[in-house]
Design a protein around this motif. Structure first.
Motif, PDB file in Angstrom:
ATOM      1  N   ILE A  62       1.764  -0.383 -39.092  1.00 53.50           N
ATOM      2  CA  ILE A  62       1.782  -1.241 -37.913  1.00 53.50           C
ATOM      3  C   ILE A  62       1.066  -2.563 -38.175  1.00 53.50           C
ATOM      4  CG2 ILE A  62      -0.358  -0.365 -36.877  1.00 53.50           C
ATOM      5  CD1 ILE A  62       1.090  -0.402 -34.178  1.00 53.50           C
ATOM      6  N   THR A  63       0.189  -2.590 -39.184  1.00 56.50           N
ATOM      7  CA  THR A  63      -0.494  -3.833 -39.549  1.00 56.50           C
ATOM      8  C   THR A  63       0.406  -4.749 -40.369  1.00 56.50           C
ATOM      9  OG1 THR A  63      -1.363  -2.756 -41.527  1.00 56.50           O
ATOM     10  CG2 THR A  63      -2.774  -2.763 -39.565  1.00 56.50           C
ATOM     11  N   GLY A  64       1.565  -4.252 -40.807  1.00 58.46           N
ATOM     12  CA  GLY A  64       2.463  -5.030 -41.644  1.00 58.46           C
ATOM     13  C   GLY A  64       2.261  -4.810 -43.119  1.00 58.46           C
ATOM     14  N   SER A  65       1.189  -4.134 -43.523  1.00 58.06           N
ATOM     15  CA  SER A  65       0.919  -3.848 -44.925  1.00 58.06           C
ATOM     16  C   SER A  65       1.416  -2.449 -45.274  1.00 58.06           C
ATOM     17  CB  SER A  65      -0.575  -3.983 -45.218  1.00 58.06           C
ATOM     18  OG  SER A  65      -1.319  -3.070 -44.431  1.00 58.06           O
ATOM     19  N   SER A  66       1.308  -2.106 -46.548  1.00 52.24           N
ATOM     20  CA  SER A  66       1.787  -0.790 -47.017  1.00 52.24           C
ATOM     21  C   SER A  66       0.711  -0.143 -47.877  1.00 52.24           C
ATOM     22  CB  SER A  66       3.090  -0.933 -47.804  1.00 52.24           C
ATOM     23  OG  SER A  66       4.115  -1.472 -47.012  1.00 52.24           O
ATOM     24  N   GLU A  67      -0.346   0.308 -47.242  1.00 50.42           N
ATOM     25  CA  GLU A  67      -1.416   0.963 -47.988  1.00 50.42           C
ATOM     26  C   GLU A  67      -0.930   2.255 -48.609  1.00 50.42           C
ATOM     27  OE1 GLU A  67      -5.443   3.585 -47.234  1.00 50.42           O
ATOM     28  OE2 GLU A  67      -4.253   2.831 -45.565  1.00 50.42           O
ATOM     29  N   PHE A  68      -0.130   3.021 -47.835  1.00 43.38           N
ATOM     30  CA  PHE A  68       0.289   4.307 -48.372  1.00 43.38           C
ATOM     31  C   PHE A  68       1.793   4.396 -48.527  1.00 43.38           C
ATOM     32  CE2 PHE A  68       1.065   5.004 -44.011  1.00 43.38           C
ATOM     33  CZ  PHE A  68      -0.095   5.047 -43.277  1.00 43.38           C
ATOM     34  N   ASN A  69       2.226   5.476 -49.167  1.00 44.85           N
ATOM     35  CA  ASN A  69       3.587   5.559 -49.680  1.00 44.85           C
ATOM     36  C   ASN A  69       4.091   6.994 -49.662  1.00 44.85           C
ATOM     37  OD1 ASN A  69       3.502   2.729 -51.401  1.00 44.85           O
ATOM     38  ND2 ASN A  69       1.580   3.852 -51.544  1.00 44.85           N
ATOM     39  N   GLU A  70       5.414   7.119 -49.784  1.00 44.26           N
ATOM     40  CA  GLU A  70       6.021   8.386 -50.161  1.00 44.26           C
ATOM     41  C   GLU A  70       6.161   8.396 -51.683  1.00 44.26           C
ATOM     42  OE1 GLU A  70       9.262   9.880 -47.142  1.00 44.26           O
ATOM     43  OE2 GLU A  70       9.539   7.727 -47.488  1.00 44.26           O
ATOM     44  N   VAL A  71       5.929   9.552 -52.284  1.00 38.77           N
ATOM     45  CA  VAL A  71       6.095   9.696 -53.732  1.00 38.77           C
ATOM     46  C   VAL A  71       6.977  10.909 -53.993  1.00 38.77           C
ATOM     47  CG1 VAL A  71       4.946  10.027 -55.957  1.00 38.77           C
ATOM     48  CG2 VAL A  71       3.839   8.656 -54.179  1.00 38.77           C
ATOM     49  N   PHE A  72       8.058  10.707 -54.754  1.00 36.73           N
ATOM     50  CA  PHE A  72       9.004  11.773 -55.078  1.00 36.73           C
ATOM     51  C   PHE A  72       8.883  12.114 -56.564  1.00 36.73           C
ATOM     52  CE2 PHE A  72      10.570   9.590 -51.388  1.00 36.73           C
ATOM     53  CZ  PHE A  72      11.075  10.592 -50.575  1.00 36.73           C
ATOM     54  N   PHE A  73       8.862  13.417 -56.851  1.00 36.32           N
ATOM     55  CA  PHE A  73       8.805  13.918 -58.226  1.00 36.32           C
ATOM     56  C   PHE A  73      10.108  14.652 -58.523  1.00 36.32           C
ATOM     57  CE2 PHE A  73       4.514  13.757 -56.518  1.00 36.32           C
ATOM     58  CZ  PHE A  73       3.794  13.120 -57.514  1.00 36.32           C
ATOM     59  N   SER A  74      10.820  14.202 -59.534  1.00 39.39           N
ATOM     60  CA  SER A  74      12.093  14.831 -59.934  1.00 39.39           C
ATOM     61  C   SER A  74      12.016  15.184 -61.411  1.00 39.39           C
ATOM     62  CB  SER A  74      13.270  13.881 -59.672  1.00 39.39           C
ATOM     63  OG  SER A  74      13.343  13.533 -58.308  1.00 39.39           O
ATOM     64  N   ASP A  75      11.760  16.473 -61.694  1.00 39.04           N
ATOM     65  CA  ASP A  75      11.579  16.946 -63.071  1.00 39.04           C
ATOM     66  C   ASP A  75      10.540  16.099 -63.801  1.00 39.04           C
ATOM     67  OD1 ASP A  75      13.446  19.002 -62.787  1.00 39.04           O
ATOM     68  OD2 ASP A  75      15.113  17.718 -63.394  1.00 39.04           O
ATOM     69  N   THR A  76       9.439  15.807 -63.122  1.00 36.31           N
ATOM     70  CA  THR A  76       8.390  14.965 -63.681  1.00 36.31           C
ATOM     71  C   THR A  76       7.469  15.792 -64.574  1.00 36.31           C
ATOM     72  OG1 THR A  76       8.448  13.514 -61.746  1.00 36.31           O
ATOM     73  CG2 THR A  76       6.457  13.464 -63.109  1.00 36.31           C
ATOM     74  N   PRO A  77       7.294  15.394 -65.832  1.00 36.37           N
ATOM     75  CA  PRO A  77       6.450  16.181 -66.735  1.00 36.37           C
ATOM     76  C   PRO A  77       5.003  15.705 -66.739  1.00 36.37           C
ATOM     77  CG  PRO A  77       7.589  14.497 -67.977  1.00 36.37           C
ATOM     78  CD  PRO A  77       8.000  14.306 -66.533  1.00 36.37           C
ATOM     79  N   THR A  78       4.092  16.628 -67.004  1.00 32.59           N
ATOM     80  CA  THR A  78       2.700  16.298 -67.302  1.00 32.59           C
ATOM     81  C   THR A  78       2.183  17.359 -68.263  1.00 32.59           C
ATOM     82  OG1 THR A  78       0.628  15.537 -66.299  1.00 32.59           O
ATOM     83  CG2 THR A  78       1.511  17.606 -65.465  1.00 32.59           C
ATOM     84  N   PRO A  79       1.300  17.005 -69.195  1.00 34.06           N
ATOM     85  CA  PRO A  79       0.839  17.968 -70.202  1.00 34.06           C
ATOM     86  C   PRO A  79       0.251  19.236 -69.594  1.00 34.06           C
ATOM     87  CG  PRO A  79       0.239  15.738 -70.849  1.00 34.06           C
ATOM     88  CD  PRO A  79       0.786  15.640 -69.457  1.00 34.06           C
ATOM     89  N   ALA A  80       0.469  20.347 -70.300  1.00 32.90           N
ATOM     90  CA  ALA A  80       0.054  21.658 -69.786  1.00 32.90           C
ATOM     91  C   ALA A  80      -1.457  21.763 -69.609  1.00 32.90           C
ATOM     92  CB  ALA A  80       0.556  22.758 -70.724  1.00 32.90           C
ATOM     93  N   ASP A  81      -2.225  20.998 -70.407  1.00 31.73           N
ATOM     94  CA  ASP A  81      -3.686  21.124 -70.319  1.00 31.73           C
ATOM     95  C   ASP A  81      -4.286  20.271 -69.204  1.00 31.73           C
ATOM     96  OD1 ASP A  81      -3.164  18.701 -71.505  1.00 31.73           O
ATOM     97  OD2 ASP A  81      -4.674  18.908 -73.089  1.00 31.73           O
ATOM     98  N   LEU A  82      -3.443  19.558 -68.440  1.00 32.94           N
ATOM     99  CA  LEU A  82      -3.962  18.731 -67.350  1.00 32.94           C
ATOM    100  C   LEU A  82      -3.930  19.476 -66.019  1.00 32.94           C
ATOM    101  CD1 LEU A  82      -2.717  15.127 -68.165  1.00 32.94           C
ATOM    102  CD2 LEU A  82      -4.827  16.291 -68.826  1.00 32.94           C
ATOM    103  N   VAL A  83      -4.345  20.726 -66.048  1.00 38.28           N
ATOM    104  CA  VAL A  83      -4.565  21.511 -64.834  1.00 38.28           C
ATOM    105  C   VAL A  83      -6.074  21.686 -64.701  1.00 38.28           C
ATOM    106  CG1 VAL A  83      -4.234  23.676 -66.101  1.00 38.28           C
ATOM    107  CG2 VAL A  83      -4.087  23.660 -63.609  1.00 38.28           C
ATOM    108  N   VAL A  84      -6.611  21.399 -63.522  1.00 40.14           N
ATOM    109  CA  VAL A  84      -8.052  21.418 -63.290  1.00 40.14           C
ATOM    110  C   VAL A  84      -8.446  22.721 -62.609  1.00 40.14           C
ATOM    111  CG1 VAL A  84      -9.999  20.246 -62.178  1.00 40.14           C
ATOM    112  CG2 VAL A  84      -8.083  18.910 -63.094  1.00 40.14           C
TER     113      VAL A  84
END
Length: 395
Positions: A210-232
């Motif tokens: 409503i302020t006219g800016s875009s602080e936040f967003n929608e983010v879509f993940f489609s078969d997006t990879p990340t290394p297996a060891d990056l689980v916390v």
């Protein structure tokens, strides 16, 4: 209960004040007071340079333990730092999600390898982070997330959608809650993954506010990879990590808010004197009430400090979010009421809201994000007062 600061703490306050004032009236004067709520889109490159200057000078991550690059400041000094930052008009921090959320989480739950890889770039302002928690049907009921991740050899493959993702367009990394065991009970089978924002299959759609800016967003993940060891915190242990992170969100940085709100109040007061509304008894009463509420906020902050090592006296901490969110919303309403017709006029074309307009429009969200007022009241009733929990409705 001692509500005062020691001479040593006051000397530290002078050190912080001198450092910030020198920069914000010199090299970084143009971004003083910029980048706050409703103004997050402004001066990105300049604020990034500010972030990196703070990091180079050792003035980020002041509460982190020294072994992880922080100053290891005790709570009272952390609060002094954030108070002085707000008083000086320090610009909105681009690194606050890294410093205040994922950083402490990695210190507490991360592996040594994860800590070595991610903590230094956060501290130096070299890598920015965003948060992948909420989904269209998983807000207050966060455990209802549907984003899933499947292990494929040496990587996780992620599919799903996140929403209200602050700063996603600028972030280098995102911490993502994803379901890694669809057969497990609702609060189990969730993992806490670290995902590079330049990975393939990520689409970011800004949400215009409503302020006219875009602080936040929608983010879509489609078969997006990340290394297996990056689980916390271990596979399928993400709920515990996620709740730990939310506890860090209520950290010392929020305790400097009263100074920022008081600065906004003084701007309202100055506008009131300028346009003659200060002579209106009804307006004067509202101004006095708001000043009193701000002082109560300050005193409750000091009470929390004195009770930091006594969790049985945690009442002020429970009410903090509900109190300041409602106060800030009311301050925004007071601002536009004091300005009258002036508050309805755009400052420029295309629409660029004034500071008072941003305050009014953005503060509506304060009572929703980070736990809506209704949720906060439930927490106070159940955890602080020991009342029976709300009945659960099935179906």
């Amino acid at each position: 209960m001692d509500l005062s600061f020691t001479p040593e703490q006051e000397r530290f306050r002078k050190e912080v004040r001198s450092y910030l004032d020198d920069l914000l009236h010199g090299e970084f004067a143009e971004i003083r007071g910029r980048g706050g709520p409703g103004d997050e889109h402004s001066c990105f490159e300049e604020r990034l340079a500010w972030e990196q200057r703070l990091g180079a000078d050792g003035w980020t991550c002041v509460g982190w333990p020294a072994e992880f690059g922080g100053r290891g400041l005790p709570l009272h000094q952390q609060v002094i730092y954030f108070e002085e930052y707000a008083r000086a008009g320090g610009p909105g921090r681009l690194g606050h999600i890294g410093e205040g959320l994922i950083g402490p989480t990695l210190i507490h739950f991360g592996t040594p390898e994860q800590q070595r890889r991610f903590l230094p770039p956060i501290r130096l302002g070299q890598e920015l982070w965003c948060q992948g928690y909420s989904e269209p049907n998983a807000g207050s009921d966060l455990a209802n997330i549907q984003t899933r991740a499947e292990l494929d050899g040496d990587r996780w493959v992620i599919n799903g959608q996140k929403v209200w993702t602050s700063l996603a367009t600028w972030a280098h990394w995102c911490f993502v809650l994803a379901r890694t065991d669809r057969d497990a009970p609702k609060h189990r089978g969730i993992s806490f993954l670290l995902v590079p924002m330049d990975a393939p299959g990520i689409e970011i759609r800004p949400i215009v506010q409503i302020t006219g800016s875009s602080e936040f967003n929608e983010v879509f993940f489609s078969d997006t990879p990340t290394p297996a060891d990056l689980v916390v915190g271990g596979v399928n242990n993400g709920w515990k990590v996620a709740m730990g992170l939310l506890a860090f969100e209520r950290g010392a940085s929020t305790l400097g808010q009263q100074f920022a709100f008081m600065r906004e109040y003084r701007e309202v007061l100055e506008a009131c004197r300028r346009n003659g509304r200060a002579g209106d008894p009804a307006v004067r009463q509202r101004l006095a009430e708001m000043w009193s509420r701000l002082e109560i906020m300050r005193l409750n902050t000091l009470r929390m400090l004195t009770m930091a090592d006594r969790p049985e006296l945690s009442g002020p901490a429970y009410i903090s979010k509900l109190y300041w969110a409602s106060l800030h919303r009311d301050l925004g309403e007071l601002a536009v009421d004091v300005l009258g017709p002036e508050a309805m006029i755009a400052a420029s074309t295309p629409f660029e809201p004034t500071a008072a307009q941003r305050l009014f429009l953005y503060s509506r969200a304060d009572t929703i994000y980070g736990g809506a007022n209704q949720i906060q009241r439930n927490i106070i009733g159940e955890r602080a007062l020991g009342l029976p929990p709300e009945p659960k409705v099935n179906g």
